[in-house]
Enzyme design. Structure first.
Site, PDB file in Angstrom:
ATOM      1  N   LYS A  35     -10.490  -1.206  10.488  1.00 16.01           N
ATOM      2  CA  LYS A  35     -10.578  -1.276   9.026  1.00 16.01           C
ATOM      3  C   LYS A  35     -10.365  -2.730   8.611  1.00 16.01           C
ATOM      4  O   LYS A  35      -9.251  -3.237   8.639  1.00 16.01           O
ATOM      5  CB  LYS A  35      -9.538  -0.372   8.373  1.00 16.01           C
ATOM      6  CG  LYS A  35      -9.690  -0.260   6.859  1.00 16.01           C
ATOM      7  CD  LYS A  35      -8.689   0.734   6.291  1.00 16.01           C
ATOM      8  CE  LYS A  35      -8.941   0.975   4.816  1.00 16.01           C
ATOM      9  NZ  LYS A  35      -8.816  -0.229   3.991  1.00 16.01           N
ATOM     10  N   CYS A  48      16.878 -10.354 -19.740  1.00 21.18           N
ATOM     11  CA  CYS A  48      17.293 -11.375 -20.696  1.00 21.18           C
ATOM     12  C   CYS A  48      16.723 -10.981 -22.051  1.00 21.18           C
ATOM     13  O   CYS A  48      15.499 -10.914 -22.210  1.00 21.18           O
ATOM     14  CB  CYS A  48      16.764 -12.749 -20.278  1.00 21.18           C
ATOM     15  SG  CYS A  48      16.977 -14.007 -21.562  1.00 21.18           S
ATOM     16  N   ASP A  61       0.894   4.114  -2.760  1.00 18.58           N
ATOM     17  CA  ASP A  61       0.586   5.504  -2.423  1.00 18.58           C
ATOM     18  C   ASP A  61       1.684   6.449  -2.869  1.00 18.58           C
ATOM     19  O   ASP A  61       1.413   7.593  -3.242  1.00 18.58           O
ATOM     20  CB  ASP A  61       0.350   5.644  -0.917  1.00 18.58           C
ATOM     21  CG  ASP A  61      -1.102   5.421  -0.563  1.00 18.58           C
ATOM     22  OD1 ASP A  61      -1.884   6.388  -0.626  1.00 18.58           O
ATOM     23  OD2 ASP A  61      -1.465   4.288  -0.255  1.00 18.58           O
ATOM     24  N   ASP A  83       0.830  -1.201   0.000  1.00 16.44           N
ATOM     25  CA  ASP A  83       0.000   0.000   0.000  1.00 16.44           C
ATOM     26  C   ASP A  83       0.865   1.252   0.000  1.00 16.44           C
ATOM     27  O   ASP A  83       0.574   2.226  -0.693  1.00 16.44           O
ATOM     28  CB  ASP A  83      -0.914   0.019   1.239  1.00 16.44           C
ATOM     29  CG  ASP A  83      -2.024  -1.009   1.145  1.00 16.44           C
ATOM     30  OD1 ASP A  83      -2.181  -1.605   0.063  1.00 16.44           O
ATOM     31  OD2 ASP A  83      -2.722  -1.220   2.156  1.00 16.44           O
ATOM     32  N   ALA A  84       1.942   1.227   0.796  1.00 13.30           N
ATOM     33  CA  ALA A  84       2.798   2.414   0.884  1.00 13.30           C
ATOM     34  C   ALA A  84       3.472   2.714  -0.451  1.00 13.30           C
ATOM     35  O   ALA A  84       3.569   3.874  -0.869  1.00 13.30           O
ATOM     36  CB  ALA A  84       3.848   2.212   1.977  1.00 13.30           C
ATOM     37  N   GLU A 121     -18.098  -5.011   4.237  1.00 14.99           N
ATOM     38  CA  GLU A 121     -16.849  -5.677   3.867  1.00 14.99           C
ATOM     39  C   GLU A 121     -17.006  -7.181   4.075  1.00 14.99           C
ATOM     40  O   GLU A 121     -17.417  -7.633   5.148  1.00 14.99           O
ATOM     41  CB  GLU A 121     -15.707  -5.153   4.746  1.00 14.99           C
ATOM     42  CG  GLU A 121     -14.344  -5.320   4.162  1.00 14.99           C
ATOM     43  CD  GLU A 121     -13.959  -4.185   3.221  1.00 14.99           C
ATOM     44  OE1 GLU A 121     -12.894  -4.311   2.592  1.00 14.99           O
ATOM     45  OE2 GLU A 121     -14.710  -3.196   3.119  1.00 14.99           O
ATOM     46  N   LYS A 158     -14.191   8.527  11.410  1.00 20.14           N
ATOM     47  CA  LYS A 158     -15.219   9.253  10.670  1.00 20.14           C
ATOM     48  C   LYS A 158     -15.891  10.280  11.577  1.00 20.14           C
ATOM     49  O   LYS A 158     -16.089  10.029  12.771  1.00 20.14           O
ATOM     50  CB  LYS A 158     -16.323   8.303  10.175  1.00 20.14           C
ATOM     51  CG  LYS A 158     -15.883   7.122   9.367  1.00 20.14           C
ATOM     52  CD  LYS A 158     -17.095   6.224   9.070  1.00 20.14           C
ATOM     53  CE  LYS A 158     -16.695   4.968   8.331  1.00 20.14           C
ATOM     54  NZ  LYS A 158     -17.844   4.050   8.150  1.00 20.14           N
ATOM     55  N   CYS A 206      18.064 -19.711 -19.758  1.00 20.32           N
ATOM     56  CA  CYS A 206      18.455 -20.036 -21.137  1.00 20.32           C
ATOM     57  C   CYS A 206      19.926 -19.779 -21.444  1.00 20.32           C
ATOM     58  O   CYS A 206      20.394 -20.103 -22.541  1.00 20.32           O
ATOM     59  CB  CYS A 206      17.581 -19.271 -22.132  1.00 20.32           C
ATOM     60  SG  CYS A 206      17.863 -17.482 -22.143  1.00 20.32           S
ATOM     61  N   CYS A 261      21.447 -15.518 -18.253  1.00 20.51           N
ATOM     62  CA  CYS A 261      20.094 -15.893 -17.847  1.00 20.51           C
ATOM     63  C   CYS A 261      20.104 -17.296 -17.250  1.00 20.51           C
ATOM     64  O   CYS A 261      20.594 -18.235 -17.893  1.00 20.51           O
ATOM     65  CB  CYS A 261      19.152 -15.844 -19.049  1.00 20.51           C
ATOM     66  SG  CYS A 261      17.478 -16.419 -18.684  1.00 20.51           S
TER      67      CYS A 261
END
Length: 790
Positions: A166, A480, A83, A79-80, A224, A340, A464, A461
């Site tokens: 939350k 690659c 953001d 999330d950070a 939720e 809230k 391969c 790689c």
């Protein structure tokens, strides 16, 4: 988990398949680390080419991460980190507002709607919440909100704050009519979600008929859906006992459960729901959030017991500390605290930005940190050839699950973190989801036996043997360049072809992609190019073997065995035959041939080209041939494409083997053009039309298609650039915004006139619709309050 265009196996999940490749590959370089700048007079500046390119890259990257989170249920960054990208995007838009389109991610909520489910429009918009990641940010937000309340001049000493946990789940909107549950939908983009009614009906605690009385004739209830922690652990244990891979985490499991095509499968998952608000409603007046919770509980709806109405910042900080100390021992996962304003009148006075309410905020807890030993650093080769180092650690429990691997992104990140193989490292789950190595515990470095050693990025790689090199000068990512033949890149592309946003082939999962491209046996795999995917036969798969870890009573033993993948083992009495999943694979491959053009474009793994750009290209050109033949300027001119994607398209089609994929698929019957009715007049050329509410003669998809085939753009949001808003029954906030901006509003008859004869014919209908405003077109009670999805 996987990023929309790319795939990554979930780093905390035991897949029981030995491939040596488990970390992430992303298409677009992250734009993290950019600081914010003041935008006072910058809006007058003309953006340079570099700024415009950075902006377009950021827009595309944010869209990709949203797709991964909302549609794939598999975020690849924390999330950070998201953001940080998002805030950089906002900074550029503040400095250069002329760059902002009405479909910019900053103007939207959530993700697009999956084509696998019917799209339904919410009666009122579902907003998201603003996030803060430190107590200092929270204190600043509350001070600003309290100052705004003081300016209202209503004599209130200060707002009461409803403070609650939350829940880390999936936002869902329930629609009740006369107390009966008639529809359930995901949040989607805030305006339109996915119809998941049949799956939600399997959640026993959600009442199909409300109890008591005095409920509105029509009401949206927001909440939720989640899986409790104990139930999640028990469900995973059952999966392991059955020899199946466990689910990654409760949030992704809940989201994936609600997107199952078979409700019977959803019913097996231990889903629960807490409701936290009301959207559209008729005839209901509640005065506060806490009053609403009381009313919802009286109707038999499940509400969270974890909320308090508090009167001061100190009380809020105490609440945060109290639940922070025990968040991993709660009945369900949380990813923060929601604060809230409790009073609805104050909420209405504070209002909204384009994305979030000004009266609510989400505080995110800092990730939990633990120590473990870094055993090794290996590398993964992704779909675009990007070589990504990842750490292999002694398994350790963090934030509720056991983790043994974590991405290290690129060699510069390894150097910046200062970690060495053999170090004791600090590990956390960014956002309580994504495993992240923070850095070494330097005080313990000299005590390690054997001694620690530096990580050296390979020069070839591992899949391969091709020499590795930066994609371009100055690029920190090593790639690659053997895109065509590298089996690791092919594996990732084949997996992507089958993803939900592309051909949506459910039977072609991660393990199947390995079996097709990198089997233990035979030496020559069934697929050496995705071009031949639709030419596979059952005989091609008969001898395929993979290495799978043995299990004893559901526990991994560390020993591997060769097992057939696509066929049963077979006995003297029962010969080997294709498994049911293999038969399903061939059925789905045949079905995939008729997928629309935009899905074919997504399946081609063209850099930067996700579902949004693919839809725009398919609408604008109608066929693969037309897209191939278009100039870079013509491609860039398409709304939703732009110069970066246009250049990527031309670069992709310049490769012979890329064109070979398209040509081979076409020969095998894959649909390469969308049906166009040439008799339909292009009456909406250059117009942007928004449809809101229910139309008697059109479903949402039918209305959108009617706009598109006439040359118009069907938008999901209203702006000053909107040409018309078509308002049906239960029109919501889009109608309000149209009236505020002076956008012409049409009823259904006006819409039909617009489709048939263009703007001139609809003018009278728009005038008539405006005259009807006093008669109740789009009216809603004054106390309608839009509840943000948490």
């Amino acid at each position: 988990m996987r990023l929309e265009p790319d795939n990554v196996g979930d780093l905390g999940q035991d897949r029981s398949v030995s491939t040596g490749n488990t970390a992430a590959d992303t298409d677009t370089q992250s734009m993290t680390g950019a600081g914010t700048r003041e935008a006072d007079t910058a809006s007058e500046r003309v953006p340079s080419g570099a700024v415009r390119e950075e902006y377009e890259n950021l827009v595309e990257e944010v869209r990709k991460h949203r797709f991964a989170y909302y549609q794939e249920d598999a975020p690849i960054i924390s999330d950070a980190e998201f953001d940080e990208l998002f805030r950089r995007l906002e900074t550029i838009e503040a400095m250069h507002p002329e760059l902002v389109a009405n479909d910019s991610p900053t103007q939207e909520v959530g993700g697009e709607v999956s084509a696998a489910f019917a799209a339904v429009e919410h009666l009122q918009r579902m907003y998201s919440l603003e996030d803060v990641f430190s107590l200092e940010e929270l204190e600043s937000w509350i001070a600003k909100a309290e100052a705004s309340v003081a300016k209202l001049g209503n004599g209130t000493a200060g707002p009461a704050w409803l403070t609650e946990l939350k829940i880390d789940g999936l936002a869902v909107n329930l629609l009740y009519r006369d107390g009966k549950l008639v529809r359930a939908a995901t949040r989607g983009d805030g305006y339109t979600g996915e119809d998941i009614t049949h799956n939600v009906l399997t959640i026993k605690e959600i009442p199909q008929q409300l109890t008591g009385g005095n409920y509105p004739a029509e009401m949206e209830v927001r909440g939720e859906v989640f899986i409790p922690s104990k139930a999640f652990a028990e469900y995973n244990e059952a999966l392991i006992e059955a020899g199946k891979a466990p689910l990654a985490n409760p949030r992704n499991a809940a989201a994936g459960s609600l997107r199952q095509k078979d409700p019977a499968e959803t019913a097996k998952r231990p889903l629960r729901m807490y409701v936290h608000g009301i959207g559209a409603r008729e005839g209901l007046r509640t005065v506060s959030q806490s009053d609403t919770y009381r009313q919802l509980a009286e109707w038999g709806l499940p509400t969270s017991p974890y909320f308090e109405v508090l009167g001061s910042l100190k009380d809020i900080l105490d609440f945060i500390k109290r639940y922070g100390d025990k968040r991993h021992s709660l009945t369900h996962e949380i990813d923060g605290i929601v604060v809230k304003v409790d009073d609805f009148a104050t909420q209405r006075a504070l209002g909204y930005t384009s994305r979030v309410p000004r009266w609510a905020v989400a505080y995110k807890y800092p990730p939990e940190e633990v120590h473990t030993k870094l055993l090794d650093i290996a590398v993964n080769v992704g779909r675009t050839g990007r070589v990504t180092p990842f750490g292999i650690m002694e398994p350790v429990k963090v934030a509720g699950s056991t983790v043994g691997m974590a991405t290290l992104h690129n060699q510069d990140v390894v150097k910046a973190k200062g970690v060495k193989i053999g170090d004791i490292v600090v590990l956390r789950k960014a956002g309580d989801v994504i495993p992240e190595i923070v850095g070494p515990v330097l005080a313990l470095r000299d005590q390690q036996d054997p001694p620690v050693r530096d990580f050296v990025m390979p020069t070839e790689c591992p899949a391969c043997g091709t020499p590795l090199a930066p994609g371009k000068e100055g690029d920190v990512d090593i790639r690659c360049p053997n895109s065509r033949s590298c089996p690791a890149q092919l594996r990732e592309r084949v997996f992507h072809v089958a993803s939900r946003g592309a051909f949506d082939i459910e039977a072609l999962g991660w393990e199947a992609a390995i079996a097709l491209t990198q089997p233990a046996e035979p030496v020559t795999p069934p697929l050496t190019s995705e071009a031949n995917l639709f030419r596979l036969t059952r005989e091609d798969l008969a001898d395929v073997r993979i290495r799978r870890e043995k299990r004893s009573k559901g526990v991994a033993t560390g020993e591997f065995e060769l097992v057939p993948y696509f066929y049963t083992k077979g006995t003297a009495k029962s010969p080997s035959k294709p498994t049911a999943t293999t038969e399903k694979l061939f059925t789905e491959l045949e079905k995939a041939k008729s997928q629309p053009l935009w899905r074919v474009l997504v399946a081609l793994s063209i850099r930067h080209v996700g579902p949004r750009a693919s839809r725009a290209l398919a609408t604008a050109f109608g066929s693969m041939d037309a897209i191939r033949e278009a100039s870079e300027e013509e491609l860039a001119h398409v709304d939703g494409v732009g110069p970066v994607i246009a250049a990527a398209l031309k670069e992709w089609f310049a490769e012979d083997w890329h064109r070979e994929i398209v040509d081979t698929w076409a020969e095998d019957g894959v649909r390469m053009e969308d049906e166009q009715d040439e008799s339909t007049p292009r009456t909406l050329e250059g117009l942007t039309v928004v449809v809101t509410g229910s139309l008697e003669g059109f479903s949402r998809d039918e209305a959108k298609e009617a706009i598109l085939i006439r040359g118009g753009k069907a938008s999901g949001s209203v702006s000053k650039n909107t040409s018309y808003v078509v308002a049906g029954e239960n029109a919501g906030t889009k109608l309000d915004k149209a009236e505020q901006l002076g956008v012409p509003v049409l009823d259904e008859d006006g819409f039909r006139a617009l489709l048939a004869n263009g703007p001139a014919a609809s003018a009278d209908s728009a005038d008539a619709s405006a005259d009807d405003d006093d008669a109740g077109v789009g009216d809603r009670p004054e106390d309608h309050q839009e509840e943000p999805a948490e």
